[in-house]
Design a protein around this motif. Structure first.
Motif, PDB file in Angstrom:
ATOM      1  N   LEU A   1       0.828  -1.206   0.000  1.00 15.20           N
ATOM      2  CA  LEU A   1       0.000   0.000   0.000  1.00 15.20           C
ATOM      3  C   LEU A   1       0.864   1.259   0.000  1.00 15.20           C
ATOM      4  CD1 LEU A   1      -2.740  -0.933   2.636  1.00 15.20           C
ATOM      5  CD2 LEU A   1      -3.000  -0.880   0.155  1.00 15.20           C
ATOM      6  N   GLY A   2       0.491   2.213  -0.835  1.00 13.04           N
ATOM      7  CA  GLY A   2       1.148   3.508  -0.798  1.00 13.04           C
ATOM      8  C   GLY A   2       0.679   4.292   0.412  1.00 13.04           C
ATOM      9  N   PRO A   3       1.396   5.349   0.815  1.00 17.33           N
ATOM     10  CA  PRO A   3       1.026   6.116   2.005  1.00 17.33           C
ATOM     11  C   PRO A   3      -0.421   6.603   2.034  1.00 17.33           C
ATOM     12  CG  PRO A   3       3.230   6.700   1.327  1.00 17.33           C
ATOM     13  CD  PRO A   3       2.694   5.807   0.251  1.00 17.33           C
ATOM     14  N   PRO A   4      -0.983   7.157   0.932  1.00 13.93           N
ATOM     15  CA  PRO A   4      -2.386   7.609   1.002  1.00 13.93           C
ATOM     16  C   PRO A   4      -3.342   6.451   1.278  1.00 13.93           C
ATOM     17  CG  PRO A   4      -1.275   8.611  -0.873  1.00 13.93           C
ATOM     18  CD  PRO A   4      -0.367   7.545  -0.362  1.00 13.93           C
ATOM     19  N   ASP A   5      -3.147   5.312   0.594  1.00 14.35           N
ATOM     20  CA  ASP A   5      -4.024   4.161   0.805  1.00 14.35           C
ATOM     21  C   ASP A   5      -3.853   3.580   2.210  1.00 14.35           C
ATOM     22  OD1 ASP A   5      -5.123   4.321  -1.719  1.00 14.35           O
ATOM     23  OD2 ASP A   5      -3.666   2.948  -2.609  1.00 14.35           O
TER      24      ASP A   5
ATOM     25  N   PHE B   1      -3.397  -8.509  10.098  1.00 17.10           N
ATOM     26  CA  PHE B   1      -2.990  -7.117   9.986  1.00 17.10           C
ATOM     27  C   PHE B   1      -1.760  -6.813  10.835  1.00 17.10           C
ATOM     28  CE2 PHE B   1      -3.256  -2.709  11.578  1.00 17.10           C
ATOM     29  CZ  PHE B   1      -2.969  -2.064  10.388  1.00 17.10           C
ATOM     30  N   ASN B   2      -1.797  -7.166  12.127  1.00 20.65           N
ATOM     31  CA  ASN B   2      -0.649  -6.888  12.984  1.00 20.65           C
ATOM     32  C   ASN B   2       0.589  -7.654  12.540  1.00 20.65           C
ATOM     33  OD1 ASN B   2      -1.587  -4.923  14.759  1.00 20.65           O
ATOM     34  ND2 ASN B   2      -2.558  -6.428  16.091  1.00 20.65           N
ATOM     35  N   LEU B   3       0.382  -8.860  12.019  1.00 18.11           N
ATOM     36  CA  LEU B   3       1.517  -9.639  11.522  1.00 18.11           C
ATOM     37  C   LEU B   3       2.165  -8.944  10.328  1.00 18.11           C
ATOM     38  CD1 LEU B   3       0.022 -13.256  11.716  1.00 18.11           C
ATOM     39  CD2 LEU B   3       1.693 -12.227  13.261  1.00 18.11           C
ATOM     40  N   GLU B   4       1.347  -8.475   9.390  1.00 21.10           N
ATOM     41  CA  GLU B   4       1.899  -7.801   8.215  1.00 21.10           C
ATOM     42  C   GLU B   4       2.447  -6.420   8.561  1.00 21.10           C
ATOM     43  OE1 GLU B   4      -0.359  -7.927   4.596  1.00 21.10           O
ATOM     44  OE2 GLU B   4      -1.306  -9.834   5.124  1.00 21.10           O
ATOM     45  N   LEU B   5       1.804  -5.747   9.507  1.00 26.07           N
ATOM     46  CA  LEU B   5       2.299  -4.436   9.929  1.00 26.07           C
ATOM     47  C   LEU B   5       3.671  -4.585  10.588  1.00 26.07           C
ATOM     48  CD1 LEU B   5       1.319  -1.464  10.000  1.00 26.07           C
ATOM     49  CD2 LEU B   5       0.488  -1.904  12.322  1.00 26.07           C
ATOM     50  N   ALA B   6       3.821  -5.586  11.431  1.00 25.07           N
ATOM     51  CA  ALA B   6       5.102  -5.814  12.105  1.00 25.07           C
ATOM     52  C   ALA B   6       6.204  -6.197  11.125  1.00 25.07           C
ATOM     53  CB  ALA B   6       4.945  -6.907  13.163  1.00 25.07           C
TER      54      ALA B   6
ATOM     55  N   SER C   1       9.279  -3.556   6.223  1.00 21.60           N
ATOM     56  CA  SER C   1      10.716  -3.298   6.208  1.00 21.60           C
ATOM     57  C   SER C   1      10.995  -1.874   6.666  1.00 21.60           C
ATOM     58  CB  SER C   1      11.272  -3.497   4.798  1.00 21.60           C
ATOM     59  OG  SER C   1      10.749  -2.487   3.927  1.00 21.60           O
ATOM     60  N   ASP C   2      12.236  -1.615   7.062  1.00 23.25           N
ATOM     61  CA  ASP C   2      12.626  -0.268   7.468  1.00 23.25           C
ATOM     62  C   ASP C   2      12.387   0.730   6.339  1.00 23.25           C
ATOM     63  OD1 ASP C   2      13.417  -1.358   9.858  1.00 23.25           O
ATOM     64  OD2 ASP C   2      15.561  -1.302   9.416  1.00 23.25           O
ATOM     65  N   GLU C   3      12.699   0.314   5.133  1.00 25.24           N
ATOM     66  CA  GLU C   3      12.524   1.202   3.982  1.00 25.24           C
ATOM     67  C   GLU C   3      11.053   1.543   3.772  1.00 25.24           C
ATOM     68  OE1 GLU C   3      13.449   1.293  -0.858  1.00 25.24           O
ATOM     69  OE2 GLU C   3      13.893  -0.508   0.322  1.00 25.24           O
ATOM     70  N   ARG C   4      10.197   0.520   3.865  1.00 22.42           N
ATOM     71  CA  ARG C   4       8.753   0.747   3.660  1.00 22.42           C
ATOM     72  C   ARG C   4       8.197   1.644   4.768  1.00 22.42           C
ATOM     73  NH1 ARG C   4       5.913   1.662  -0.223  1.00 22.42           N
ATOM     74  NH2 ARG C   4       3.829   0.791  -0.350  1.00 22.42           N
ATOM     75  N   ALA C   5       8.658   1.401   5.990  1.00 25.31           N
ATOM     76  CA  ALA C   5       8.191   2.216   7.110  1.00 25.31           C
ATOM     77  C   ALA C   5       8.589   3.674   6.920  1.00 25.31           C
ATOM     78  CB  ALA C   5       8.755   1.671   8.421  1.00 25.31           C
ATOM     79  N   ARG C   6       9.821   3.910   6.457  1.00 22.94           N
ATOM     80  CA  ARG C   6      10.271   5.287   6.231  1.00 22.94           C
ATOM     81  C   ARG C   6       9.393   6.001   5.208  1.00 22.94           C
ATOM     82  NH1 ARG C   6      15.523   3.155   6.855  1.00 22.94           N
ATOM     83  NH2 ARG C   6      15.698   2.816   4.596  1.00 22.94           N
ATOM     84  N   GLU C   7       8.977   5.289   4.194  1.00 23.84           N
ATOM     85  CA  GLU C   7       8.100   5.898   3.173  1.00 23.84           C
ATOM     86  C   GLU C   7       6.790   6.366   3.810  1.00 23.84           C
ATOM     87  OE1 GLU C   7       7.397   3.414  -0.190  1.00 23.84           O
ATOM     88  OE2 GLU C   7       9.511   2.875  -0.433  1.00 23.84           O
TER      89      GLU C   7
END
Length: 595
Positions: free
Chosen positions: A48-52, A108-113, A116-122
């Motif tokens: 998912l992109g940031p807006p979604d 959801f919590n499993l995928e959220l956890a 990656s660091d890169e995805r989280a930074r985005e």
């Protein structure tokens, strides 16, 4: 009569009754949401992109907000009367619905956890999704302790008949305790209030009667604690937590090492407890204190307070702090948001239940007309103020971790106490009030750490030796209590059963040290307020308004304090030593009389 008899909740603003069809409608809609959410987003969180992602989180926040109402209603109904079968049935129904719904959200919590660091930074770099940064980081911290989706779903589905069921049983057993005194039965809360009267014979009789009441179901409550401890051990093993307290520390956003430092700081200064109770023994004219003397008021200083007087006292204190704080607290009295009297079947103690940012909290009291009840009211309304101020946060950041949750409550209690002391001119009553303040601080710092040591011994012994008998539990309780009191208080064999009405041991294993953490922190914050005065108020209210949006060390730093400093806890304990110094000074001019 205290005037609190008619101060009751009106829960019809939530639902009309436990049979209200609106409850089923909310639960049905919530299940449909969870099913659709799983179908739409499972396997896609990392893409998912940031807006979604922001749209997803906004929708999930609305979902949790809506579904919190039936749970809040059920638990409030059950707390008001644990013997009400309709309320009990609703608690079970809501928990079962939560498990059914929850299995669709496990992914959801499993995928959220797993982000990656890169995805989280985005996500953090985008305005819409960055507001959920703390939520994402919380989930990512649990990554080493998560199981597979199949296992997580299974645990979620079976949760209504797991620990939560035993917790409900323990709570109902405690609420059902009746104490035989004066030829009649009374709730435990009223019997415990007898330990705070001047007449020693009355206190001792109450203590013996309470022990007899606790012993009636002691084996059952002991078994429940054993089951909860073993369930906790199994989950810790499955999730690879290194110690029994590690999962609690993680949820509190603190480390095992930081908590151990707090525990060691407090236990290393148990001598302060002995020092104080030796002074109290002299004030009471007793060569030896027993457990029923710990909370005895000095003769001629016992005070009774009406509900209206308590209300004026507490409200005036919060208005003096800040008009904004005063207005928010006043709403609890202007609306039926407080349930005050002691009634049959009602849960003991006091609490403030805040569910969502969009709905006000509720306060439960067991008001008996003691001065301590007014301070308890100030304490719980501190929680209420914290919740109201934090309502600007989204639901995931609304609740502060337990390590910060006691800050506003202890602050409010200290503020109200100072007002009482400032308005009192009688030296003997001032001394009695200081004694009360010290004993309350001991109860929320030294005693809570002693209870943490009890829990530590229980959980570790349960894991190494198997099921613990009631006698073993009582022996551990006595050992840890005696470590705290030293030779200053004689604990009889009867005291061994008194662990068994502390519901936190079952409801939230590991919870109790947060009281010591929060109390020491709050005392330090309150001292800073007294030093800086009005200049500090806005910073303090902003601190509360942050809710749980930032880690505790970051939030406390906004007040110019560092809880990571090894000397922080010792400095907080110095405040208690100073309070004992004041007691000793005032006690020099008071002649002790037998209590």
């Amino acid at each position: 009569m205290t005037g609190a008899e008619e101060i009751r909740w009106d829960l019809t603003e939530l639902f009309a009754s436990p049979h209200d069809p609106a409850i089923d409608a909310v639960l049905k809609e919530a299940l449909e949401f969870a099913q659709e959410f799983e179908e739409r987003y499972k396997g896609r969180i990392a893409q998912l992109g940031p807006p979604d992602f922001a749209v997803l989180m906004d929708a999930l926040a609305e979902h949790y907000d809506a579904v919190s109402k039936p749970s809040l209603y059920a638990n409030l109904m059950h707390s008001r009367d644990t013997q009400d079968t309709d309320a009990g049935r609703l608690v079970a129904r809501v928990r079962e619905a939560g498990a059914e719904r929850g299995k669709h959200l496990v992914f959801f919590n499993l995928e959220l956890a797993a982000l990656s660091d890169e995805r989280a930074r985005e996500l953090y770099e985008h305005e819409a999704s960055s507001r959920y940064r703390h939520t994402i980081e919380e989930a990512r911290r649990y990554r080493p302790h998560q199981l597979t989706e199949v296992e997580e779903r299974l645990l979620t589905e079976t949760s209504p008949v797991g620990t939560s069921a035993w917790t409900r049983l323990f709570g109902e057993l405690c609420a059902g305790i009746r104490v035989d005194l004066d030829g009649s039965e009374m709730p435990l809360a009223l019997a415990l209030a007898r330990l705070r009267v001047t007449d020693r014979a009355t206190r001792e009789a109450a203590s013996h009667a309470i022990t007899a009441a606790l012993r009636r179901d002691l084996r059952t409550r002991s078994y429940v604690l054993n089951v909860v401890a073993q369930d906790h051990a199994i989950e810790d093993r499955l999730r690879s937590y290194p110690t029994w307290i590690s999962s609690r520390n993680l949820s509190n956003e603190t480390s095992d090492e930081a908590v151990q430092a707090l525990v060691e700081a407090v236990t290393s200064r148990y001598g302060a407890v002995e020092r104080y109770y030796r002074v109290k023994g002299r004030l009471l004219g007793l060569e030896r204190l027993h457990e029923w003397d710990r909370y005895a008021p000095l003769e001629g200083t016992e005070r009774v307070i009406s509900w209206d007087a308590a209300k004026e006292l507490v409200l005036g204190s919060y208005h003096r702090l800040s008009p904004r704080a005063g207005r928010l607290v006043e709403e609890f009295f202007a609306h039926p948001w407080i349930d005050a009297p002691v009634t049959a079947g009602k849960s003991g103690g006091a609490f403030c239940a805040g569910a969502t940012p969009s709905f006000h909290p509720y306060v439960l009291m067991n008001f008996t007309g003691k001065l301590g009840d007014a301070l308890t009211l100030a304490h719980e309304l501190g929680h209420g103020l914290h919740d109201r101020l934090a309502a600007k946060q989204h639901i995931f950041d609304y609740h502060p971790p337990l390590t910060l949750a006691e800050t506003a409550s202890v602050f409010g209690e200290a503020m109200t106490f100072d007002r009482i002391l400032a308005e009192e001119s009688d030296p003997k009553i001032r001394l009695a009030l200081l004694c009360y303040q010290v004993e309350q601080a001991f109860a929320t710092i030294y005693r809570q750490v002693a209870m943490n040591r009890f829990e530590d011994a229980v959980h570790n012994t349960r894991r190494s030796e198997g099921e613990l008998s009631p006698d073993q539990l009582s022996e551990i309780w006595q050992d840890q209590s005696r470590r705290m009191f030293g030779d200053s208080v004689e604990l009889t064999e009867e005291h061994g059963a008194w662990w068994s009405y502390v519901e936190h041991f079952v409801q939230a294993p590991g919870y109790v040290y947060a009281y010591a953490f929060g109390n020491l922190l709050a005392l330090s914050i309150y001292r800073r307020y007294r030093q800086l005065g009005g200049d500090f108020v806005d910073s303090y209210l902003d601190f509360l308004a942050a809710g749980g949006s930032r880690p505790p060390d970051e939030l406390v730093a906004t007040l110019g304090m560092d809880i990571r400093d090894a000397g922080f806890w010792s400095a907080g304990l110095d405040i208690l030593d100073e309070m004992i110094d004041q007691v000793e000074t005032l006690a020099g001019g008071v002649v002790g009389t037998a209590g």
